[in-house]
Design an enzyme around this catalytic site. Structure first.
Site, mmCIF file in Angstrom:
data_model
loop_
_atom_site.group_PDB
_atom_site.id
_atom_site.type_symbol
_atom_site.label_atom_id
_atom_site.label_comp_id
_atom_site.label_asym_id
_atom_site.label_seq_id
_atom_site.Cartn_x
_atom_site.Cartn_y
_atom_site.Cartn_z
ATOM 1 N N ASP A 189 0.827 -1.211 0.000
ATOM 2 C CA ASP A 189 0.000 0.000 0.000
ATOM 3 C C ASP A 189 0.863 1.264 0.000
ATOM 4 O O ASP A 189 1.980 1.258 0.529
ATOM 5 C CB ASP A 189 -0.914 -0.033 1.238
ATOM 6 C CG ASP A 189 -2.115 0.884 1.082
ATOM 7 O OD1 ASP A 189 -2.335 1.407 -0.027
ATOM 8 O OD2 ASP A 189 -2.835 1.071 2.079
ATOM 9 N N HIS B 40 2.312 3.655 -9.030
ATOM 10 C CA HIS B 40 2.022 2.232 -9.288
ATOM 11 C C HIS B 40 3.163 1.580 -10.068
ATOM 12 O O HIS B 40 3.521 0.434 -9.814
ATOM 13 C CB HIS B 40 0.708 2.091 -10.057
ATOM 14 C CG HIS B 40 -0.489 2.461 -9.233
ATOM 15 N ND1 HIS B 40 -0.674 1.988 -7.949
ATOM 16 C CD2 HIS B 40 -1.552 3.264 -9.482
ATOM 17 C CE1 HIS B 40 -1.801 2.484 -7.461
ATOM 18 N NE2 HIS B 40 -2.352 3.267 -8.360
ATOM 19 N N LEU C 33 11.244 -19.672 -5.629
ATOM 20 C CA LEU C 33 10.342 -18.785 -4.893
ATOM 21 C C LEU C 33 8.950 -18.935 -5.491
ATOM 22 O O LEU C 33 8.793 -18.896 -6.710
ATOM 23 C CB LEU C 33 10.797 -17.323 -5.045
ATOM 24 C CG LEU C 33 9.845 -16.267 -4.480
ATOM 25 C CD1 LEU C 33 9.865 -16.272 -2.946
ATOM 26 C CD2 LEU C 33 10.208 -14.865 -4.980
#
Ligand code: IPE
Ligand code: IPE
Ligand code: MG
Length: 250
Positions: free
Chosen positions: A25, A42, A136
């Site tokens: 966030d 973003h 991962l």
């Protein structure tokens, strides 16, 4: 993975979470602070994700689930939503080969249905390409909502004709997007907000929460280590008493 950052040595931790969730966030505020449009934030946020993937591998965290777009984020102005979708598409096209080379297994949580057809196909292709990687697991929650996920699971269980008394926690877990993965041990939220915002509602039942005021594009390896370090100091009781409790303590 490549080690471009000036390598600081991080002391090993006594125990690590197997699965970390991150509520990424603060992209908008990061941009606004610089007098830039929210979409620049973003873009910086998506770039930061690669840094955190590398850090997860370096620290030995095997599974990351990152919240990139919620089912509620469709409420944002159309231009921001469109911009976010195009940033995701671009980044996927640009980065997927590199992620694949680095052994990242991409997964997706959420519904692909309302996404533009070419983006949905790009995501499916990336999942297929990377499905056997095991360095991962990077689980991207995009168009994800915890409530929608539970509803989907319940509907599916009902469609399978399961009698109500046979419904178990394990059965619900097995019908979520995270089926087969352990529940998150640690959930991090950046930007100082103290709420869950519909992220991993079921799976996070006993997650440790950790919040930082740092805005997502600025959340780097060092801050990630801080979260892991604090996690290592937490005592998890799962509703029981602390480890080694003896009645003589009373
Ligand atoms: C997080 O950053 C990314 C998404 C929710 C898509 P925000 O866009 O929520 O940034 P702030 O919270 O407005 O600063
Ligand atoms: C949560 O952030 C969703 C993501 C990070 C993708 P929001 O910015 O949408 O959450 P609220 O609105 O502050 O709760
Ligand atoms: Mg926000």
């Amino acid at each position: 993975m490549s080690h471009q950052e000036t390598e600081k040595v991080y002391p090993p931790l006594p125990h690590l979470p197997s699965h970390v969730g991150i509520i990424m966030d603060g992209n908008g505020r990061w941009a606004r602070k610089r007098g830039l449009p929210r979409l620049v934030g973003h873009r910086a946020g998506v770039d930061n994700l690669h840094r955190i993937f590398r850090a997860a591998v370096d620290f030995g965290v095997p599974i990351l689930t990152v919240y990139a777009f919620s089912t509620e984020n469709w409420k944002r102005p159309e231009a921001e939503v469109r911009g976010l979708l195009s940033i995701l598409k671009e980044s996927l096209e640009k980065e997927v080969d590199e992620l694949h080379k680095n052994g990242v297994q991409l997964r997706h949580m959420g519904s692909l249905d309302p996404l533009p057809v070419d983006l949905a196909q790009g995501i499916r292709d990336a999942l297929e390409l990377t499905k056997n990687n095991n360095r991962l697991i990077a689980n991207i929650a995009f168009n994800y909502g915890g409530r929608a996920e539970v509803i989907k699971a319940v509907r599916c269980i009902m469609e399978e004709g399961t009698p109500p008394e046979e419904v178990t926690e394990e059965m619900i877990s097995a019908h979520l997007y995270t089926a087969g993965l352990p529940d998150p041990d640690l959930i991090i939220r950046t930007s100082g907000e103290m709420r869950v915002s519909n992220f991993l509602l079921w799976q996070g039942a006993y997650a440790e929460y950790w919040a930082t005021p740092v805005l997502w594009p600025d959340f780097g390896k060092e801050e990630f280590y801080k979260a892991l370090n604090e996690f290592a100091l937490r005592e998890r009781r799962y509703g029981g008493l602390h480890e080694g409790y003896s009645e003589t303590e009373d």
